[in-house]
Design an enzyme around this catalytic site. Structure first.
Site, PDB file in Angstrom:
ATOM      1  N   GLY B  14      -1.489  71.061 -56.369  1.00 46.88           N
ATOM      2  CA  GLY B  14      -1.662  71.536 -57.748  1.00 46.88           C
ATOM      3  C   GLY B  14      -3.031  71.162 -58.248  1.00 46.88           C
ATOM      4  O   GLY B  14      -3.515  70.071 -57.993  1.00 46.88           O
ATOM      5  N   ARG B  75      -1.002  76.587 -51.036  1.00 44.19           N
ATOM      6  CA  ARG B  75      -0.044  75.935 -50.165  1.00 44.19           C
ATOM      7  C   ARG B  75      -0.336  76.388 -48.748  1.00 44.19           C
ATOM      8  O   ARG B  75      -0.802  77.510 -48.529  1.00 44.19           O
ATOM      9  CB  ARG B  75       1.385  76.336 -50.548  1.00 44.19           C
ATOM     10  CG  ARG B  75       1.944  75.475 -51.687  1.00 44.19           C
ATOM     11  CD  ARG B  75       3.192  76.086 -52.227  1.00 44.19           C
ATOM     12  NE  ARG B  75       2.906  77.478 -52.635  1.00 44.19           N
ATOM     13  CZ  ARG B  75       3.829  78.307 -53.091  1.00 44.19           C
ATOM     14  NH1 ARG B  75       5.078  77.911 -53.201  1.00 44.19           N
ATOM     15  NH2 ARG B  75       3.507  79.531 -53.435  1.00 44.19           N
ATOM     16  N   ASP B 106      -0.145  63.612 -53.026  1.00 43.97           N
ATOM     17  CA  ASP B 106       0.646  63.087 -51.929  1.00 43.97           C
ATOM     18  C   ASP B 106       0.597  63.940 -50.654  1.00 43.97           C
ATOM     19  O   ASP B 106       0.230  63.472 -49.581  1.00 43.97           O
ATOM     20  CB  ASP B 106       2.107  63.065 -52.418  1.00 43.97           C
ATOM     21  CG  ASP B 106       2.737  61.731 -52.166  1.00 43.97           C
ATOM     22  OD1 ASP B 106       2.613  61.246 -51.036  1.00 43.97           O
ATOM     23  OD2 ASP B 106       3.319  61.179 -53.112  1.00 43.97           O
ATOM     24  N   THR B 129      -4.455  64.740 -59.410  1.00 42.15           N
ATOM     25  CA  THR B 129      -3.164  65.283 -59.846  1.00 42.15           C
ATOM     26  C   THR B 129      -2.916  64.818 -61.267  1.00 42.15           C
ATOM     27  O   THR B 129      -3.254  63.691 -61.618  1.00 42.15           O
ATOM     28  CB  THR B 129      -2.001  64.823 -58.950  1.00 42.15           C
ATOM     29  OG1 THR B 129      -0.776  65.011 -59.669  1.00 42.15           O
ATOM     30  CG2 THR B 129      -2.108  63.354 -58.592  1.00 42.15           C
ATOM     31  N   ASP B 131      -0.203  64.055 -62.541  1.00 48.25           N
ATOM     32  CA  ASP B 131       1.045  63.287 -62.664  1.00 48.25           C
ATOM     33  C   ASP B 131       0.874  61.773 -62.686  1.00 48.25           C
ATOM     34  O   ASP B 131       1.798  61.052 -63.038  1.00 48.25           O
ATOM     35  CB  ASP B 131       2.007  63.664 -61.533  1.00 48.25           C
ATOM     36  CG  ASP B 131       2.557  65.070 -61.698  1.00 48.25           C
ATOM     37  OD1 ASP B 131       2.660  65.522 -62.851  1.00 48.25           O
ATOM     38  OD2 ASP B 131       2.861  65.711 -60.687  1.00 48.25           O
ATOM     39  N   ASP B 133       0.890  59.637 -60.350  1.00 54.33           N
ATOM     40  CA  ASP B 133       1.985  59.029 -59.596  1.00 54.33           C
ATOM     41  C   ASP B 133       1.571  58.505 -58.217  1.00 54.33           C
ATOM     42  O   ASP B 133       2.384  58.441 -57.303  1.00 54.33           O
ATOM     43  CB  ASP B 133       3.124  60.045 -59.446  1.00 54.33           C
ATOM     44  CG  ASP B 133       2.674  61.314 -58.738  1.00 54.33           C
ATOM     45  OD1 ASP B 133       1.447  61.458 -58.511  1.00 54.33           O
ATOM     46  OD2 ASP B 133       3.513  62.149 -58.410  1.00 54.33           O
ATOM     47  N   ARG B 175       8.152  65.956 -62.490  1.00 56.13           N
ATOM     48  CA  ARG B 175       9.413  66.187 -61.795  1.00 56.13           C
ATOM     49  C   ARG B 175      10.039  64.838 -61.421  1.00 56.13           C
ATOM     50  O   ARG B 175      11.219  64.616 -61.613  1.00 56.13           O
ATOM     51  CB  ARG B 175       9.169  67.020 -60.536  1.00 56.13           C
ATOM     52  CG  ARG B 175      10.001  68.279 -60.497  1.00 56.13           C
ATOM     53  CD  ARG B 175       9.691  69.090 -59.248  1.00 56.13           C
ATOM     54  NE  ARG B 175       8.482  69.895 -59.443  1.00 56.13           N
ATOM     55  CZ  ARG B 175       8.508  71.199 -59.742  1.00 56.13           C
ATOM     56  NH1 ARG B 175       9.652  71.835 -59.871  1.00 56.13           N
ATOM     57  NH2 ARG B 175       7.385  71.875 -59.913  1.00 56.13           N
TER      58      ARG B 175
END
Lengths: 326, 326, 326, 326
Positions: B14, B75, B106, B129, B131, B133, B175
């Protein structure tokens, strides 16, 4: 009707950016011309609850840039009853308020018209709604800001990495009127626009998108007005996926953020002009009118006419242009 | 491993605001230090498809302020196969590329680690990213911008006229990780925050909101991370309505607009520093590392470690503070 | 020192975005932990004038997103006199205020330290200034927002049509500290940065710009901190024109708009954390401290130390990187 | 004049937000209607230098949201000579270009009119300038965005802490026309507006400000158009300080940032409509016209008339209203 001494202003219905500029203009113009002025909180409900405050020029300092309305709005079922109206009238009388400026949409105007007719109280209305769906004005207060808010959101979606099979569905406000969808669709270069006024079949949408794919568009954005017959953005996305399961569809629902935000220059000036004109109209004895913008001129429309007519604002020439440019 | 002559940079997964600042830094630092540099389009897919271009300092002029990534992402299932990896390697070799800077999350890191181990090619990774994370960095590239985007949206919702029984549910990205929800929740003064890491029962949410109502809050905003167990914002809204049908609930789903937008100053500087450090690491022989920010310092973490560790970034002290201040 | 019952908060010096988030946190944390809380208007002046109001949790509703400070600030010469301090102390005592949270810069801290020492009253300070020039914190409150404001302005200047001989000079805040200039310079990709800490000769600037011209840059942006030795943006522009009269130079002076604007997510969270930590510090008996952010941790520094030390925040590595990437 | 086969579009003069939407519309409408289309880079200079490229629908993908103009602009003295015009004409002829759409201001139109008359080549002009100073259109392209940019800046200045003796002077664009100053002044609630069209004496300004001080305004904002007779914002500030030395005056010069920024919805739609209409006009044989917006309608004005007339756009009613509401 006797001479006006004190004017009250209120906002009602869904709030819209620019309402504060309008309130400010009503207050300051009234004071400038020698009238007292009050603000009624939460629309008709505040009229019934006597939630009313006298205002001076500082009551409206530094509010022009704020979204929403400092007078707040509320739904009010009680005002539809004779008892509610009477209570409201008594409160106004008690406070010496003998004229009203009402800022809002369709429902607000209906109440204002009946109230004015029943109690012979001068009222002038100002079209404050992001939907741009009222007769008698090229633009309603808040529409310009809302459209800017929508395109800023879509610009951000455009930024995301592009792939050939990704479809973004963006739901914008407009239960009955597709004005925001159409304008924002043109201004953001959307690949397709789904409006409540048009019954776009999913198969037509697919055709349109495939044509786009054929000419190598890397990603597609579809604007869906919430009133679209297919069930809003999720409804359209679901139906498209049923037919063409290879699409990677993403849904954004902008919702109430479209009502907020600091008003654009256009809406601040429009609100100022409308508030200024509303007070002048009251003083000139132009009652039961709606203030509107036609071209670059402020005009007055009979309130009854504004309520009865339904302008099909969805300009066909813009719709056609949208198709050519997409 | 032989001496490095030519470095290639790519973005994968992303996209995130700040990636362009990072690409620019990789390109200009490489050139400044005397290395050739190339850009691989669409991540691993472009490596396989030989969608690669040599870059000079003008290739990255005026890109820092742009959202998304000029190198695009895609992708790529093929890269998970030995044949795909071999094809990618052959293309790099053919073009004289002997080191890589990978920007992504990731999945990007996993591919990079395996590729580097298999072909003994130097790789440094950068956490890009929204996120936040990933282990090894206080901040991932894009997180700051995304959080700003979310709070600007919520600010607009706050503007709308307030009533006692209105509840706004705003779904934000996340998510598995609630970082955006938590930070944006604090920064927007949300009345409640629903995170994937916590299993908030609807009854607890109701309690929280009623406590708010008791202390006369006029309207309430609930942030819901998309990974919340109750089914996102619509799921939560539905369940709340089932229990308390008097609530007027409104749902906004921000979706992909959170990925876009012009990067914040923080993300532009972070991207610049990370890109600059990645090239220096490659040249210093620090391979298979991830660049991270710890405090105000750029640090390197072993890529394997970054992939194996899972940092619980959902700071408990911030969570506690959010409850106190709401 | 006796037990604390009532805490007062005030802002002083130049205002900074994020101060409102900080005030909100002080108020709500105090109340949550069982303490009374008051707000002092216009800093030390309000303390002397007894311009003080008790606050409850609604006093700080919906203020986090606002620029400036709801408590206002003012310069106050009187507080530097023993009589002024005594008057301030008497007012606090009268109102039962027995602890203070002071939000501001250098001058604010100096007053707070002396006042606390003289009257043995617990004080904790919070670094609120856009200049990022205080010891004991990686970031001061407002710096992140100010930097974002500056780069948004520069992005717009970048948009304008490019020609080979046009030079834009943009003056940013920073009388003694070049933090805004450096960070904004990196984040906007400025061709050159003129700082108060460095004595950049005009001839060096010209060299730098000509190197840029040689590698075919189409237009150049020079950030000038207001404290630059050459006389700000106009001074630099004038001197450049004297030497190279073919340049078409344009000057923008951002001025006080850098102090305003809705705070960024970073500043809202930083303000919240600092306010929260300040109240906890007071309660824990950690007096005469400054709250700071080090890495991702909130830390306390002795107020005297914070005032005596002067951190050279102008990170050399960032300065070097700026040169490589420009 | 023979049948048109190929249309070229260019931008000239100062750039303005919305030019890209306009270019896109010219390109896509031409293609849709079956004409070839080319883009000329850097205006008349590019015509002389043969800096021209054929365009297809992808040449203008994803440009609508960008500030500036992808075709760039440049000053061009050579086009004022017969030799320059001849060279330009030869290049167009060589490439089969037989009609032009020129986007720009006064100077652009003058060149276009002479060129069209000399070589009998069809030209339609579009008013692209932030100054809103052209006859034949209520709005010029870019004016709405520029006004929004200005009020966003002023809103930030309003945020800063208020004191009784602080005066902010903000210089906005407008060498001869005060349209930006007037509109932005109303929309930001400025306490005074200094226009090139009016010769405001400093003593009148002081009177105005003192009246404001008397009614307890906490701070005052004065908008100064760059063409104001007193020497711009610095000139006015200096003169005010000479008279009233107690004022703390702050100056902001917005400069070229007013030309940039992502165009507003209004300007994107206006640009789209004007580009669309220009191509249709060319095809219909409506040559040497300027496209304009009157009310909500697109109209054509004779180019000669547009150049000869000078509309006094500084609406007196707005000026009067500004005084009442300030």
């Amino acid at each position: 009707m006797s001479k006006i001494n004190k004017i009250a202003v209120f906002t009602s219905g869904g709030d819209a950016p620019g309402m504060n500029a309008c309130i400010r203009a009503v207050v300051r113009t009234s004071l400038y011309l020698g009238y007292d002025v009050a603000g009624i909180k939460q629309g008709y409900q505040g009229m019934i609850d006597d939630n009313i405050e006298d205002m001076n020029r500082h009551s409206v300092s530094n509010i022009m840039q704020l979204g929403g309305t400092i007078l707040k709005t509320a739904r009010c079922l009680a005002f539809k009853t004779p008892e509610g109206m009477q209570q409201a009238y008594d409160n106004l009388k008690k406070r010496g308020i003998d004229a009203l400026v009402a800022i809002g949409g369709d429902g607000t105007f209906t109440g204002a018209e009946r109230f004015s007719a029943t109690y012979d109280i001068p009222v002038v209305c100002i079209p404050g709604t992001i939907d741009n769906d009222l007769f008698g004005s090229d633009y309603t207060l808040g529409f310009d800001t809302a459209t800017n808010t929508v395109i800023e959101a879509i610009d951000k979606i455009r930024d995301t990495a592009e792939s050939h099979d990704r479809l973004f569905f963006i739901e914008v406000m407009g239960r009955d009127a597709g004005c925001i969808a159409l304008r924002a669709g043109i201004a953001s270069g959307a690949e397709a626009i789904m409006l409540p006024e048009k019954d776009t079949a999913i198969s037509d949408l697919i055709d349109m998108l495939e044509k786009g794919a054929a000419i190598k568009k890397s990603s597609s954005i579809v604007i869906v007005a919430e009133g679209d017959k297919n069930g809003g953005a999720f409804g359209v996305a679901k139906k498209v996926k049923e037919t063409f399961d290879f699409y990677d569809t993403k849904v954004t629902i902008l919702g109430h953020l479209q009502r907020g935000g600091s008003p654009s220059s256009f809406d601040r000036i429009l609100g100022s002009r409308m508030g200024y004109a509303a007070v002048k109209a009251l003083i000139n004895g132009d009652y039961r009118k709606m203030v509107g913008l036609r071209g670059n001129e402020i005009v007055l429309t009979d309130l009854k006419e504004a309520l009865n007519e339904h302008e099909f604002k969805l300009e066909d020439d813009l719709m056609e242009m949208a198709t050519v440019l997409a």
